[in-house]
Scaffold this motif. Sequence first.
Motif, PDB file in Angstrom:
ATOM      1  N   LEU A 202       0.842  -1.196   0.000  1.00 32.37           N
ATOM      2  CA  LEU A 202       0.000   0.000   0.000  1.00 32.37           C
ATOM      3  C   LEU A 202       0.875   1.244   0.000  1.00 32.37           C
ATOM      4  O   LEU A 202       1.685   1.445   0.914  1.00 32.37           O
ATOM      5  N   GLN A 203       0.720   2.060  -1.031  1.00 35.05           N
ATOM      6  CA  GLN A 203       1.416   3.339  -1.115  1.00 35.05           C
ATOM      7  C   GLN A 203       0.379   4.397  -1.421  1.00 35.05           C
ATOM      8  O   GLN A 203      -0.274   4.355  -2.466  1.00 35.05           O
ATOM      9  N   SER A 204       0.197   5.320  -0.522  1.00 37.58           N
ATOM     10  CA  SER A 204      -0.831   6.343  -0.710  1.00 37.58           C
ATOM     11  C   SER A 204      -0.236   7.727  -0.501  1.00 37.58           C
ATOM     12  O   SER A 204       0.772   7.890   0.198  1.00 37.58           O
ATOM     13  N   SER A 205      -0.855   8.692  -1.131  1.00 32.48           N
ATOM     14  CA  SER A 205      -0.476  10.094  -0.959  1.00 32.48           C
ATOM     15  C   SER A 205      -1.723  10.878  -0.600  1.00 32.48           C
ATOM     16  O   SER A 205      -2.770  10.733  -1.244  1.00 32.48           O
ATOM     17  N   ARG A 206      -1.607  11.677   0.428  1.00 28.53           N
ATOM     18  CA  ARG A 206      -2.748  12.431   0.926  1.00 28.53           C
ATOM     19  C   ARG A 206      -2.639  13.891   0.510  1.00 28.53           C
ATOM     20  O   ARG A 206      -1.538  14.440   0.363  1.00 28.53           O
ATOM     21  N   LEU A 207      -3.791  14.518   0.362  1.00 30.64           N
ATOM     22  CA  LEU A 207      -3.799  15.945   0.092  1.00 30.64           C
ATOM     23  C   LEU A 207      -3.251  16.698   1.297  1.00 30.64           C
ATOM     24  O   LEU A 207      -3.624  16.421   2.443  1.00 30.64           O
ATOM     25  N   ALA A 208      -2.359  17.635   1.042  1.00 33.16           N
ATOM     26  CA  ALA A 208      -1.777  18.460   2.108  1.00 33.16           C
ATOM     27  C   ALA A 208      -1.784  19.907   1.642  1.00 33.16           C
ATOM     28  O   ALA A 208      -1.522  20.196   0.464  1.00 33.16           O
ATOM     29  N   PRO A 209      -2.077  20.845   2.538  1.00 33.82           N
ATOM     30  CA  PRO A 209      -2.198  22.247   2.127  1.00 33.82           C
ATOM     31  C   PRO A 209      -0.841  22.880   1.840  1.00 33.82           C
ATOM     32  O   PRO A 209       0.174  22.533   2.441  1.00 33.82           O
ATOM     33  N   LEU A 210      -0.850  23.810   0.913  1.00 31.24           N
ATOM     34  CA  LEU A 210       0.299  24.658   0.613  1.00 31.24           C
ATOM     35  C   LEU A 210      -0.136  26.110   0.743  1.00 31.24           C
ATOM     36  O   LEU A 210      -1.327  26.426   0.643  1.00 31.24           O
ATOM     37  N   PRO A 211       0.797  27.010   0.970  1.00 35.32           N
ATOM     38  CA  PRO A 211       0.432  28.438   0.998  1.00 35.32           C
ATOM     39  C   PRO A 211      -0.236  28.853  -0.309  1.00 35.32           C
ATOM     40  O   PRO A 211       0.101  28.354  -1.390  1.00 35.32           O
ATOM     41  N   GLY A 212      -1.179  29.748  -0.182  1.00 36.94           N
ATOM     42  CA  GLY A 212      -1.889  30.233  -1.357  1.00 36.94           C
ATOM     43  C   GLY A 212      -3.143  29.434  -1.656  1.00 36.94           C
ATOM     44  O   GLY A 212      -3.635  29.436  -2.790  1.00 36.94           O
ATOM     45  N   ASP A 213      -3.634  28.715  -0.643  1.00 37.97           N
ATOM     46  CA  ASP A 213      -4.878  27.959  -0.774  1.00 37.97           C
ATOM     47  C   ASP A 213      -4.804  26.923  -1.896  1.00 37.97           C
ATOM     48  O   ASP A 213      -5.738  26.756  -2.679  1.00 37.97           O
ATOM     49  N   VAL A 214      -3.661  26.260  -2.000  1.00 35.76           N
ATOM     50  CA  VAL A 214      -3.491  25.166  -2.950  1.00 35.76           C
ATOM     51  C   VAL A 214      -3.022  23.931  -2.184  1.00 35.76           C
ATOM     52  O   VAL A 214      -2.718  24.006  -0.994  1.00 35.76           O
ATOM     53  N   SER A 215      -2.960  22.803  -2.870  1.00 32.55           N
ATOM     54  CA  SER A 215      -2.633  21.547  -2.201  1.00 32.55           C
ATOM     55  C   SER A 215      -1.520  20.813  -2.936  1.00 32.55           C
ATOM     56  O   SER A 215      -1.278  21.023  -4.131  1.00 32.55           O
ATOM     57  N   ARG A 216      -0.866  19.959  -2.195  1.00 30.02           N
ATOM     58  CA  ARG A 216       0.116  19.057  -2.771  1.00 30.02           C
ATOM     59  C   ARG A 216      -0.227  17.643  -2.328  1.00 30.02           C
ATOM     60  O   ARG A 216      -1.120  17.434  -1.496  1.00 30.02           O
ATOM     61  N   LEU A 217       0.488  16.660  -2.864  1.00 30.67           N
ATOM     62  CA  LEU A 217       0.334  15.285  -2.417  1.00 30.67           C
ATOM     63  C   LEU A 217       1.490  14.934  -1.488  1.00 30.67           C
ATOM     64  O   LEU A 217       2.659  15.078  -1.864  1.00 30.67           O
ATOM     65  N   ALA A 218       1.151  14.499  -0.270  1.00 34.41           N
ATOM     66  CA  ALA A 218       2.157  14.108   0.713  1.00 34.41           C
ATOM     67  C   ALA A 218       2.131  12.595   0.855  1.00 34.41           C
ATOM     68  O   ALA A 218       1.114  12.000   1.240  1.00 34.41           O
ATOM     69  N   ALA A 219       3.218  11.935   0.524  1.00 36.94           N
ATOM     70  CA  ALA A 219       3.280  10.471   0.540  1.00 36.94           C
ATOM     71  C   ALA A 219       3.352   9.956   1.972  1.00 36.94           C
ATOM     72  O   ALA A 219       4.065  10.512   2.817  1.00 36.94           O
ATOM     73  N   THR A 220       2.598   8.898   2.222  1.00 31.95           N
ATOM     74  CA  THR A 220       2.729   8.194   3.507  1.00 31.95           C
ATOM     75  C   THR A 220       3.727   7.053   3.321  1.00 31.95           C
ATOM     76  O   THR A 220       4.039   6.654   2.197  1.00 31.95           O
ATOM     77  N   ASN A 221       4.213   6.524   4.424  1.00 26.70           N
ATOM     78  CA  ASN A 221       5.171   5.423   4.340  1.00 26.70           C
ATOM     79  C   ASN A 221       4.501   4.191   3.729  1.00 26.70           C
ATOM     80  O   ASN A 221       3.377   3.842   4.108  1.00 26.70           O
ATOM     81  N   PRO A 222       5.168   3.508   2.804  1.00 26.10           N
ATOM     82  CA  PRO A 222       4.584   2.293   2.235  1.00 26.10           C
ATOM     83  C   PRO A 222       4.482   1.187   3.280  1.00 26.10           C
ATOM     84  O   PRO A 222       5.342   1.067   4.158  1.00 26.10           O
ATOM     85  N   VAL A 223       3.442   0.397   3.190  1.00 26.84           N
ATOM     86  CA  VAL A 223       3.191  -0.689   4.135  1.00 26.84           C
ATOM     87  C   VAL A 223       2.802  -1.935   3.357  1.00 26.84           C
ATOM     88  O   VAL A 223       1.971  -1.879   2.442  1.00 26.84           O
ATOM     89  N   PHE A 224       3.410  -3.060   3.710  1.00 25.96           N
ATOM     90  CA  PHE A 224       2.976  -4.345   3.178  1.00 25.96           C
ATOM     91  C   PHE A 224       1.830  -4.858   4.043  1.00 25.96           C
ATOM     92  O   PHE A 224       1.934  -4.878   5.274  1.00 25.96           O
ATOM     93  N   LEU A 225       0.747  -5.258   3.394  1.00 21.77           N
ATOM     94  CA  LEU A 225      -0.348  -5.910   4.107  1.00 21.77           C
ATOM     95  C   LEU A 225      -0.488  -7.317   3.535  1.00 21.77           C
ATOM     96  O   LEU A 225      -0.791  -7.503   2.353  1.00 21.77           O
TER      97      LEU A 225
END
Length: 419
Positions: free
Chosen positions: A379-402
């Motif tokens: 599982l590799q996911s990236s979450r929406l994270a805020p940036l200055p100027g009311d925009v967003s980026r993708l912030a990766a979470t640590n990969p996990v084997f399930l």
Amino acid sequence: MIDVIGAGTGAPLDPTARAALDAATLVVGGQRHLDAAGLHARVARVVLGPLAPAFDAMAEQLADEHARVVVLASGDPGFFGIVRALAERFGSDALRVWPGVSSVAAAFARVGLPWDDAVVVSAHGRELRTAVNVCRAHPKVAVLTGPGAGPAELGAELVHRADDRTLVVATALGDPEHEHIERVTPPEAAARDWGSAVSVVLCLDESRALSPVRTVAGPSPTPDRWALQETAFAHRDSMITKFEVRALALARIGPRLGDLVWDIGAGCGSVAVECARFGAAAVAVEKSADGIERIRANAAAHGVDVRAVHGAAPTVLSDLLDPDAVFIGGGGRELPAIVKACARRARRTVVVALAALDRVPAVRKALGDAGFSCDGVLLQSSRLAPLPGDVSRLAATNPVFLLWGDRHTAAPCYEGAVH
């Protein structure tokens, strides 16, 4: 036509049911019901024991179009009663049912409690573990008893697992001379010989015996959402199974009413709490003392019962009853041994979350050696994270084997110790 009459919990018979009984040519029922029915001397009687001989006698009698067959049963015969078996043999169109007051309704009435929010589980001729797990997970349960599954056996199973429960033992309900209602603790119930006259046992968390007004009867509805945000749990330094991982883990665990689920290396207990929200009995094993406190706090915050066990796996697992499913979220170097111990005991599924690629082969081998079919994903996911100027980026979470293993054969019987 077969008249099925519910009796024995204190309510008088309906006059039409009484007339059917008086006109009967054959009456089938338990000995105490036959003795109390006031039958005329010429009526044929069959004492109800094994169903097949009684049903054969009924079928023979019904071959005569003038025959009138009556079956006497306890309480409401359509509620965990003989109506199901009769309908399977003779067809529902052949039955006319006169329900009495069920033993569950009578027992709750005797203690002055509503029961629209109760879970009713039968242990009569069934495995006791399901009733025990329901009693551990829910605050108001009615257990229909049977041989080997009465107050003593139920109390013995709850002594170390739900000792905050009160057992209300209802004996000989409806019998004016022998009816008895008694509140006892699980240890008190376990120490007694109750005989065979127990009708039903109520298992209550008396602090939660009155729930808010309900719209739908029975257990609490399943949660409207799961895989809750990490902010829904108290945790330390982000040491929590992330919600993306938890979502797939819950799908593979499949927690349900009557199940027992282990959460090993539980951390803050997020997986155990979510399983309990689905109605399963949950045990969270955690080696840190502060983790145990967080597990208890999170369970209380979400209004569920989770048994927190302080200790290191696999050592402490021998003291637990066999689970239906296991989630393993920690373990370090001991992980292969933990997976092996859990796979040996799990009846259905083992799910393992791990970050270290090097440990994947050992986990797969442990599951395969235990007879599980193994599968898994990264599982590799990236979450929406805020940036200055009311925009967003993708912030990766640590990969996990399930990884998960499903058992396709009957589970071996390892009941564990008594605690």
